[in-house]
Design a protein around this motif. Structure first.
Motif, PDB file in Angstrom:
ATOM      1  N   GLN A 183      38.327  56.847  30.517  1.00  0.00           N
ATOM      2  CA  GLN A 183      39.110  58.049  30.786  1.00  0.00           C
ATOM      3  C   GLN A 183      38.974  58.532  32.227  1.00  0.00           C
ATOM      4  O   GLN A 183      39.763  59.360  32.679  1.00  0.00           O
ATOM      5  N   ARG A 184      37.992  58.027  32.981  1.00  0.00           N
ATOM      6  CA  ARG A 184      37.765  58.491  34.345  1.00  0.00           C
ATOM      7  C   ARG A 184      38.565  57.725  35.395  1.00  0.00           C
ATOM      8  O   ARG A 184      38.499  58.061  36.577  1.00  0.00           O
ATOM      9  N   ALA A 185      39.292  56.710  35.007  1.00  0.00           N
ATOM     10  CA  ALA A 185      40.143  56.019  35.977  1.00  0.00           C
ATOM     11  C   ALA A 185      41.161  56.998  36.536  1.00  0.00           C
ATOM     12  O   ALA A 185      41.722  57.814  35.803  1.00  0.00           O
ATOM     13  N   ARG A 186      41.415  56.920  37.834  1.00  0.00           N
ATOM     14  CA  ARG A 186      42.353  57.844  38.461  1.00  0.00           C
ATOM     15  C   ARG A 186      43.117  57.129  39.571  1.00  0.00           C
ATOM     16  O   ARG A 186      42.617  56.160  40.155  1.00  0.00           O
ATOM     17  N   PRO A 187      44.345  57.577  39.851  1.00  0.00           N
ATOM     18  CA  PRO A 187      45.134  56.937  40.912  1.00  0.00           C
ATOM     19  C   PRO A 187      44.359  56.880  42.222  1.00  0.00           C
ATOM     20  O   PRO A 187      43.688  57.832  42.615  1.00  0.00           O
ATOM     21  N   GLY A 188      44.449  55.749  42.881  1.00  0.00           N
ATOM     22  CA  GLY A 188      43.710  55.514  44.119  1.00  0.00           C
ATOM     23  C   GLY A 188      42.486  54.662  43.922  1.00  0.00           C
ATOM     24  O   GLY A 188      41.990  54.052  44.884  1.00  0.00           O
ATOM     25  N   ASP A 189      41.945  54.598  42.684  1.00  0.00           N
ATOM     26  CA  ASP A 189      40.776  53.756  42.432  1.00  0.00           C
ATOM     27  C   ASP A 189      41.079  52.303  42.796  1.00  0.00           C
ATOM     28  O   ASP A 189      42.175  51.791  42.538  1.00  0.00           O
ATOM     29  N   VAL A 190      40.087  51.644  43.372  1.00  0.00           N
ATOM     30  CA  VAL A 190      40.192  50.223  43.689  1.00  0.00           C
ATOM     31  C   VAL A 190      39.672  49.428  42.492  1.00  0.00           C
ATOM     32  O   VAL A 190      38.619  49.750  41.925  1.00  0.00           O
ATOM     33  N   VAL A 191      40.415  48.401  42.087  1.00  0.00           N
ATOM     34  CA  VAL A 191      40.035  47.565  40.946  1.00  0.00           C
ATOM     35  C   VAL A 191      39.364  46.302  41.465  1.00  0.00           C
ATOM     36  O   VAL A 191      39.942  45.548  42.264  1.00  0.00           O
ATOM     37  N   VAL A 192      38.129  46.087  41.013  1.00  0.00           N
ATOM     38  CA  VAL A 192      37.325  44.960  41.486  1.00  0.00           C
ATOM     39  C   VAL A 192      36.900  44.119  40.289  1.00  0.00           C
ATOM     40  O   VAL A 192      36.484  44.657  39.262  1.00  0.00           O
ATOM     41  N   VAL A 193      36.980  42.803  40.405  1.00  0.00           N
ATOM     42  CA  VAL A 193      36.430  41.908  39.393  1.00  0.00           C
ATOM     43  C   VAL A 193      35.245  41.180  40.019  1.00  0.00           C
ATOM     44  O   VAL A 193      35.248  40.870  41.218  1.00  0.00           O
ATOM     45  N   SER A 194      34.214  40.925  39.223  1.00  0.00           N
ATOM     46  CA  SER A 194      32.947  40.437  39.780  1.00  0.00           C
ATOM     47  C   SER A 194      32.922  38.948  40.084  1.00  0.00           C
ATOM     48  O   SER A 194      31.973  38.458  40.702  1.00  0.00           O
ATOM     49  N   GLY A 195      33.950  38.205  39.650  1.00  0.00           N
ATOM     50  CA  GLY A 195      33.954  36.771  39.928  1.00  0.00           C
ATOM     51  C   GLY A 195      35.103  36.077  39.244  1.00  0.00           C
ATOM     52  O   GLY A 195      35.965  36.721  38.622  1.00  0.00           O
ATOM     53  N   PRO A 196      35.154  34.747  39.329  1.00  0.00           N
ATOM     54  CA  PRO A 196      36.245  33.972  38.742  1.00  0.00           C
ATOM     55  C   PRO A 196      36.378  34.216  37.241  1.00  0.00           C
ATOM     56  O   PRO A 196      35.376  34.366  36.532  1.00  0.00           O
ATOM     57  N   ILE A 197      37.611  34.235  36.756  1.00  0.00           N
ATOM     58  CA  ILE A 197      37.866  34.557  35.358  1.00  0.00           C
ATOM     59  C   ILE A 197      38.258  33.311  34.561  1.00  0.00           C
ATOM     60  O   ILE A 197      38.641  32.292  35.116  1.00  0.00           O
ATOM     61  N   GLY A 198      38.131  33.441  33.231  1.00  0.00           N
ATOM     62  CA  GLY A 198      38.648  32.441  32.310  1.00  0.00           C
ATOM     63  C   GLY A 198      37.705  31.315  31.950  1.00  0.00           C
ATOM     64  O   GLY A 198      38.035  30.472  31.106  1.00  0.00           O
ATOM     65  N   LEU A 199      36.521  31.261  32.550  1.00  0.00           N
ATOM     66  CA  LEU A 199      35.638  30.122  32.351  1.00  0.00           C
ATOM     67  C   LEU A 199      35.126  30.011  30.919  1.00  0.00           C
ATOM     68  O   LEU A 199      35.080  28.917  30.348  1.00  0.00           O
ATOM     69  N   HIS A 200      34.734  31.131  30.321  1.00  0.00           N
ATOM     70  CA  HIS A 200      34.134  31.063  28.991  1.00  0.00           C
ATOM     71  C   HIS A 200      35.133  30.559  27.950  1.00  0.00           C
ATOM     72  O   HIS A 200      34.838  29.631  27.188  1.00  0.00           O
ATOM     73  N   GLY A 201      36.307  31.167  27.912  1.00  0.00           N
ATOM     74  CA  GLY A 201      37.284  30.776  26.902  1.00  0.00           C
ATOM     75  C   GLY A 201      37.677  29.318  27.011  1.00  0.00           C
ATOM     76  O   GLY A 201      37.781  28.610  25.998  1.00  0.00           O
ATOM     77  N   VAL A 202      37.884  28.835  28.223  1.00  0.00           N
ATOM     78  CA  VAL A 202      38.280  27.441  28.405  1.00  0.00           C
ATOM     79  C   VAL A 202      37.118  26.501  28.076  1.00  0.00           C
ATOM     80  O   VAL A 202      37.322  25.425  27.500  1.00  0.00           O
ATOM     81  N   ALA A 203      35.884  26.902  28.400  1.00  0.00           N
ATOM     82  CA  ALA A 203      34.726  26.063  28.077  1.00  0.00           C
ATOM     83  C   ALA A 203      34.586  25.882  26.572  1.00  0.00           C
ATOM     84  O   ALA A 203      34.370  24.761  26.084  1.00  0.00           O
TER      85      ALA A 203
END
Length: 360
Positions: A183-203
């Protein structure tokens, strides 16, 4: 932090006005999609469990509940793990059972402390398999800095289980001044992901289906509490954290957008998808944004703190691949859109079920 360029289109596009046919979802029985972390899962929770339990703590619908006990704020979470197969490149059911619950606690900013484990064993499963999973639980707990303090074991008749299921619950303490929730997300927030995605599901899928993609793809399963602590050391004012497991990054971002009443805009070219995952998804007709992860987090960070937070993440082994992928916006509230490499825009909706079931 450099501004993300808007999508280049000939005329203004309002994704909120876009519509498409949706399948009928009325189901008299449980289907696999109810466990996929998408729209069917949300409906099951909203229509069955929330009315049955009905309380303000549950209403927050966060990965872990934050409780006030004896003057302390305690994060509490529980999760069941039914992955098939039990062992896969980079991990096992035992690793997931620890890391998944530890990470749910960390997504509230908590320092995980204690876990419980409950094993449901199918009659006929080899004790060597159970021993291997139990040892993986112990090793993962030690690596995550938590203690397995209690547990339970049940056995069901042959044919009434799938080898081994594990349920873990965990508790941890939330530091003062930390308030992390969707609920604390607000316009202007920067969205960051910590690393490459999709590895677990494909593995998991590659082993389950006996597929080969020219290179072994290993699960990213890992505990994230230390990474979160490093981020909070930069600023306690991180607005949102979420580990994109079932339903992948797409499901997590949609849940945040809907909970906060804001929109999310991603730049497709910035989302870190490993070549092996992209190739596997292209071959199978899957979207990497919907593929599960078990050692990644997505963060909504105030713009003034974004550079420092990303730097702290990149200095940590679990955040070495941290990347800014988008921003929180006032437009199209409750929706996630992606600016494509061709200059267009597409809606990334909450998945109905899950592309790859039984991945955690």
């Amino acid at each position: 932090m450099a501004e993300l360029a808007p999508a280049a289109t000939e005329t203004p596009v309002d994704p909120a006005n876009w519509t498409c046919p949706a399948p009928l979802r009325d189901q008299p029985v449980v289907v696999m999609g109810h466990g996929g972390g998408g729209a069917l899962s949300a409906e099951l929770i909203q229509d069955v469990f929330a009315p049955a339990y009905g309380n303000p703590v549950l209403a927050a619908m966060t990965d872990s509940a934050v409780l006030h006990l004896g003057g302390a704020r305690v994060a509490f979470s529980t999760d069941s793990y039914v992955v098939r197969p039990l062992f896969f490149p980079g991990g096992s059911l035992g690793d997931l059972a620890v890391n998944g619950t530890v990470n749910d606690l960390a997504m509230s900013g908590a320092r995980p402390a204690y876990l419980s484990t409950a094993f449901v064993l199918e009659e006929g499963v080899e004790l060597s398999v159970v021993d291997r999973i139990a040892r993986a639980v112990g090793a993962a707990a030690e690596a995550a800095g938590v203690v397995v303090a209690t547990g339970d074991t049940k056995v069901v008749e042959a044919g009434h289980g799938d080898g081994v299921y594990v349920t873990t619950a965990g508790v941890g303490l939330v530091p003062e001044g930390v308030d992390i929730r969707p609920q604390r997300a607000r316009p202007g927030d920067v969205v960051v992901v910590s690393g490459p995605i999709g590895l677990h599901g494909v593995a998991v899928m590659s082993v389950r289906e006996g597929l080969e993609f020219g290179v072994e793809i290993a699960s990213d399963t890992a505990p994230l509490a230390d990474l979160v602590a490093a981020m909070l050391a930069v600023t306690p004012d991180i607005h949102v954290l979420r580990d994109p497991t079932r339903g992948g990054l797409a499901a997590s971002l949609n849940e945040i957008a809907r909970a906060s009443g804001t929109g999310v805009r991603l730049a497709e070219r910035l989302v870190p998808v490993p070549d092996a995952v992209a190739n596997a998804c292209g071959f199978l007709g899957l979207d990497p944004l919907y593929v599960a992860n078990e050692g990644r987090l997505v963060a909504f960070v105030p713009p003034a703190e974004a550079d420092a937070v990303v730097a702290a993440m990149r200095a940590h082994p679990q955040g070495a691949g941290a990347t800014v992928i988008g921003e929180c916006v006032a437009e199209h509230p409750g929706m996630v859109v992606v600016s494509t490499g061709l200059g267009g825009t597409r809606v990334v909706d909450l998945p109905l079920g899950e592309q790859l079931p039984r991945i955690c």
